[in-house]
Design a protein around this motif. Structure first.
Motif, PDB file in Angstrom:
ATOM      1  N   LEU A  10     -10.361  -8.692  10.682  1.00  0.00           N
ATOM      2  CA  LEU A  10     -10.171  -7.969   9.394  1.00  0.00           C
ATOM      3  C   LEU A  10     -10.068  -6.467   9.907  1.00  0.00           C
ATOM      4  O   LEU A  10     -10.528  -5.960  10.882  1.00  0.00           O
ATOM      5  CB  LEU A  10     -11.688  -8.127   8.811  1.00  0.00           C
ATOM      6  CG  LEU A  10     -11.729  -9.289   7.990  1.00  0.00           C
ATOM      7  CD1 LEU A  10     -13.096  -9.584   7.517  1.00  0.00           C
ATOM      8  CD2 LEU A  10     -10.955  -9.776   6.913  1.00  0.00           C
ATOM      9  N   PRO A  11      -9.422  -5.584   9.211  1.00  0.00           N
ATOM     10  CA  PRO A  11      -9.346  -4.133   9.298  1.00  0.00           C
ATOM     11  C   PRO A  11     -11.002  -3.544   9.792  1.00  0.00           C
ATOM     12  O   PRO A  11     -11.749  -3.979   9.067  1.00  0.00           O
ATOM     13  CB  PRO A  11      -8.817  -3.387   8.353  1.00  0.00           C
ATOM     14  CG  PRO A  11      -8.992  -4.243   7.079  1.00  0.00           C
ATOM     15  CD  PRO A  11      -8.917  -5.734   7.612  1.00  0.00           C
ATOM     16  N   GLU A  12     -11.158  -2.593  10.577  1.00  0.00           N
ATOM     17  CA  GLU A  12     -12.328  -2.161  10.874  1.00  0.00           C
ATOM     18  C   GLU A  12     -12.870  -1.152   9.843  1.00  0.00           C
ATOM     19  O   GLU A  12     -13.855  -1.046   9.366  1.00  0.00           O
ATOM     20  CB  GLU A  12     -12.412  -1.507  12.074  1.00  0.00           C
ATOM     21  CG  GLU A  12     -12.371  -2.184  13.329  1.00  0.00           C
ATOM     22  CD  GLU A  12     -12.485  -1.555  14.697  1.00  0.00           C
ATOM     23  OE1 GLU A  12     -13.096  -0.503  14.569  1.00  0.00           O
ATOM     24  OE2 GLU A  12     -12.099  -2.045  15.482  1.00  0.00           O
ATOM     25  N   LEU A  13     -11.740  -0.587   9.047  1.00  0.00           N
ATOM     26  CA  LEU A  13     -12.074   0.454   7.934  1.00  0.00           C
ATOM     27  C   LEU A  13     -11.121   0.195   6.861  1.00  0.00           C
ATOM     28  O   LEU A  13      -9.936   0.315   7.288  1.00  0.00           O
ATOM     29  CB  LEU A  13     -12.159   1.967   8.652  1.00  0.00           C
ATOM     30  CG  LEU A  13     -12.379   3.053   7.738  1.00  0.00           C
ATOM     31  CD1 LEU A  13     -14.226   3.001   7.746  1.00  0.00           C
ATOM     32  CD2 LEU A  13     -12.256   4.298   8.936  1.00  0.00           C
ATOM     33  N   LEU A  14     -11.607   0.478   5.486  1.00  0.00           N
ATOM     34  CA  LEU A  14     -10.658   0.267   4.498  1.00  0.00           C
ATOM     35  C   LEU A  14     -10.773   1.613   3.784  1.00  0.00           C
ATOM     36  O   LEU A  14     -12.096   2.216   3.527  1.00  0.00           O
ATOM     37  CB  LEU A  14     -11.179  -0.699   3.432  1.00  0.00           C
ATOM     38  CG  LEU A  14     -10.230  -0.878   2.373  1.00  0.00           C
ATOM     39  CD1 LEU A  14      -8.781  -1.302   2.755  1.00  0.00           C
ATOM     40  CD2 LEU A  14     -10.816  -1.851   1.549  1.00  0.00           C
ATOM     41  N   ARG A  15      -9.723   2.557   3.410  1.00  0.00           N
ATOM     42  CA  ARG A  15      -9.736   3.595   3.006  1.00  0.00           C
ATOM     43  C   ARG A  15      -9.129   3.712   1.579  1.00  0.00           C
ATOM     44  O   ARG A  15      -8.320   2.855   1.524  1.00  0.00           O
ATOM     45  CB  ARG A  15      -9.111   4.791   3.801  1.00  0.00           C
ATOM     46  CG  ARG A  15      -9.700   4.999   5.360  1.00  0.00           C
ATOM     47  CD  ARG A  15      -8.763   5.812   5.940  1.00  0.00           C
ATOM     48  NE  ARG A  15      -9.362   6.173   7.402  1.00  0.00           N
ATOM     49  CZ  ARG A  15     -10.224   6.877   7.616  1.00  0.00           C
ATOM     50  NH1 ARG A  15     -10.938   7.606   7.081  1.00  0.00           N
ATOM     51  NH2 ARG A  15     -10.337   7.061   9.225  1.00  0.00           N
ATOM     52  N   LEU A  16      -9.531   4.489   0.720  1.00  0.00           N
ATOM     53  CA  LEU A  16      -8.785   4.653  -0.600  1.00  0.00           C
ATOM     54  C   LEU A  16      -7.354   5.122  -0.451  1.00  0.00           C
ATOM     55  O   LEU A  16      -6.633   4.776  -1.147  1.00  0.00           O
ATOM     56  CB  LEU A  16      -9.628   5.828  -1.384  1.00  0.00           C
ATOM     57  CG  LEU A  16     -10.827   5.272  -2.014  1.00  0.00           C
ATOM     58  CD1 LEU A  16     -11.575   6.551  -2.839  1.00  0.00           C
ATOM     59  CD2 LEU A  16     -10.634   3.985  -2.695  1.00  0.00           C
ATOM     60  N   THR A  17      -7.084   5.713   0.597  1.00  0.00           N
ATOM     61  CA  THR A  17      -5.755   6.358   1.090  1.00  0.00           C
ATOM     62  C   THR A  17      -4.934   5.137   1.558  1.00  0.00           C
ATOM     63  O   THR A  17      -3.669   5.255   1.424  1.00  0.00           O
ATOM     64  CB  THR A  17      -5.791   7.586   1.849  1.00  0.00           C
ATOM     65  OG1 THR A  17      -6.346   7.204   2.777  1.00  0.00           O
ATOM     66  CG2 THR A  17      -6.398   8.676   1.085  1.00  0.00           C
ATOM     67  N   ASP A  18      -5.251   4.142   1.911  1.00  0.00           N
ATOM     68  CA  ASP A  18      -4.672   2.908   2.459  1.00  0.00           C
ATOM     69  C   ASP A  18      -3.700   2.319   1.222  1.00  0.00           C
ATOM     70  O   ASP A  18      -4.093   2.291   0.002  1.00  0.00           O
ATOM     71  CB  ASP A  18      -5.722   1.923   2.930  1.00  0.00           C
ATOM     72  CG  ASP A  18      -6.204   2.003   4.038  1.00  0.00           C
ATOM     73  OD1 ASP A  18      -5.836   3.147   4.871  1.00  0.00           O
ATOM     74  OD2 ASP A  18      -6.883   1.450   4.644  1.00  0.00           O
ATOM     75  N   PRO A  19      -2.515   1.796   1.472  1.00  0.00           N
ATOM     76  CA  PRO A  19      -1.391   1.364   0.411  1.00  0.00           C
ATOM     77  C   PRO A  19      -2.073   0.369  -0.422  1.00  0.00           C
ATOM     78  O   PRO A  19      -2.593  -0.591   0.013  1.00  0.00           O
ATOM     79  CB  PRO A  19      -0.297   1.054   1.442  1.00  0.00           C
ATOM     80  CG  PRO A  19      -0.362   1.583   2.672  1.00  0.00           C
ATOM     81  CD  PRO A  19      -2.106   1.829   3.158  1.00  0.00           C
ATOM     82  N   GLY A  20      -1.989   0.561  -1.654  1.00  0.00           N
ATOM     83  CA  GLY A  20      -2.541  -0.213  -2.557  1.00  0.00           C
ATOM     84  C   GLY A  20      -3.838  -0.401  -2.991  1.00  0.00           C
ATOM     85  O   GLY A  20      -4.250  -1.001  -3.874  1.00  0.00           O
ATOM     86  N   VAL A  21      -5.037   0.136  -2.251  1.00  0.00           N
ATOM     87  CA  VAL A  21      -6.398   0.131  -2.656  1.00  0.00           C
ATOM     88  C   VAL A  21      -6.652   0.898  -3.776  1.00  0.00           C
ATOM     89  O   VAL A  21      -7.454   0.316  -4.652  1.00  0.00           O
ATOM     90  CB  VAL A  21      -6.964   0.694  -1.544  1.00  0.00           C
ATOM     91  CG1 VAL A  21      -8.480   0.673  -1.697  1.00  0.00           C
ATOM     92  CG2 VAL A  21      -6.692  -0.108  -0.049  1.00  0.00           C
ATOM     93  N   ARG A  22      -6.221   2.260  -3.878  1.00  0.00           N
ATOM     94  CA  ARG A  22      -6.638   2.705  -5.191  1.00  0.00           C
ATOM     95  C   ARG A  22      -6.176   1.853  -6.532  1.00  0.00           C
ATOM     96  O   ARG A  22      -6.886   1.625  -7.618  1.00  0.00           O
ATOM     97  CB  ARG A  22      -5.932   4.223  -5.235  1.00  0.00           C
ATOM     98  CG  ARG A  22      -6.560   4.992  -6.426  1.00  0.00           C
ATOM     99  CD  ARG A  22      -6.426   6.396  -6.521  1.00  0.00           C
ATOM    100  NE  ARG A  22      -6.990   7.014  -5.111  1.00  0.00           N
ATOM    101  CZ  ARG A  22      -7.916   7.421  -5.266  1.00  0.00           C
ATOM    102  NH1 ARG A  22      -8.438   7.652  -6.488  1.00  0.00           N
ATOM    103  NH2 ARG A  22      -8.460   8.417  -4.274  1.00  0.00           N
ATOM    104  N   GLU A  23      -4.828   1.523  -6.314  1.00  0.00           N
ATOM    105  CA  GLU A  23      -4.371   0.552  -7.503  1.00  0.00           C
ATOM    106  C   GLU A  23      -5.382  -0.623  -7.880  1.00  0.00           C
ATOM    107  O   GLU A  23      -5.436  -1.036  -8.796  1.00  0.00           O
ATOM    108  CB  GLU A  23      -2.953   0.213  -7.180  1.00  0.00           C
ATOM    109  CG  GLU A  23      -1.916   1.299  -7.355  1.00  0.00           C
ATOM    110  CD  GLU A  23      -2.025   2.069  -5.966  1.00  0.00           C
ATOM    111  OE1 GLU A  23      -2.664   1.700  -4.851  1.00  0.00           O
ATOM    112  OE2 GLU A  23      -1.378   3.124  -5.767  1.00  0.00           O
TER     113      GLU A  23
END
Length: 135
Positions: A10-23
Motif C-alpha cells: 500500500l502507499p505509505e501516504l495518501l494525499r488529497l492532492t493525489d489523482p482522484g482522491v478528492r473526487e
C-alpha cells in the motif's frame, strides 16, 4: 523450499492532492468515511450508518493514530457532525481547538465533565429509543 507470493504494498501516504482522491471523497455519502485506498486503487471506506457506528484506531506511539482520527473527523465535520476531542497530551489534536462544531478538552477536569455529559446524552438517546420510564 517454500514459495511466497509477492505482497501487494500500500502507499505509505495518501494525499488529497493525489489523482482522484478528492473526487472519491466528494462522491461519498455523509455516512461514509474514507480510510484509504486499496492496492487496486479502490477506496476503502466505513459506512457508519449501514455497517457500524464505531471505528477503532489503534497503534503504537508514532503510528499515525492522531492523523487518522483527524482525517476521519474532518470528513464527518464536513457533513455537519459534532466531534468530542479529548486531548490529554495537549498536542495531538490541536487542529480541533476553536472549531465551531468541536468540543475540545485537554484538562482532566474538562475531560471528566465532557465524559459525564456524554454519558447523560447517551442515556437520553437510549431512553428515547427504548422508552425508559422513571430512570
Amino acid at each position: 523450499m517454500w514459495k511466497t507470493a509477492k505482497k501487494n504494498t500500500l502507499p505509505e501516504l495518501l494525499r488529497l492532492t493525489d489523482p482522484g482522491v478528492r473526487e472519491q471523497l466528494e462522491a461519498l455519502p455523509g455516512s461514509k468515511v474514507l480510510i484509504g485506498l486499496g492496492t487496486d486503487g479502490q477506496p476503502v471506506c466505513v459506512d457508519l450508518d449501514a455497517e457500524s457506528p464505531h471505528v477503532l484506531v489503534c497503534s503504537a506511539s508514532g503510528g499515525g493514530t492522531s492523523t487518522t482520527l483527524r482525517t476521519l473527523a474532518a470528513q464527518l465535520l464536513h457533513h455537519g457532525a459534532h466531534a468530542l476531542v479529548l486531548d490529554l497530551k495537549r498536542v495531538s489534536q490541536q487542529w480541533a481547538r476553536g472549531l465551531p462544531t468541536v468540543t475540545y478538552c485537554r484538562d482532566i477536569a474538562d475531560i471528566h465533565d465532557a465524559l459525564v455529559g456524554l454519558r447523560a446524552e447517551l442515556k437520553r438517546r437510549r431512553c428515547h429509543v427504548v422508552g425508559c420510564v422513571g430512570v
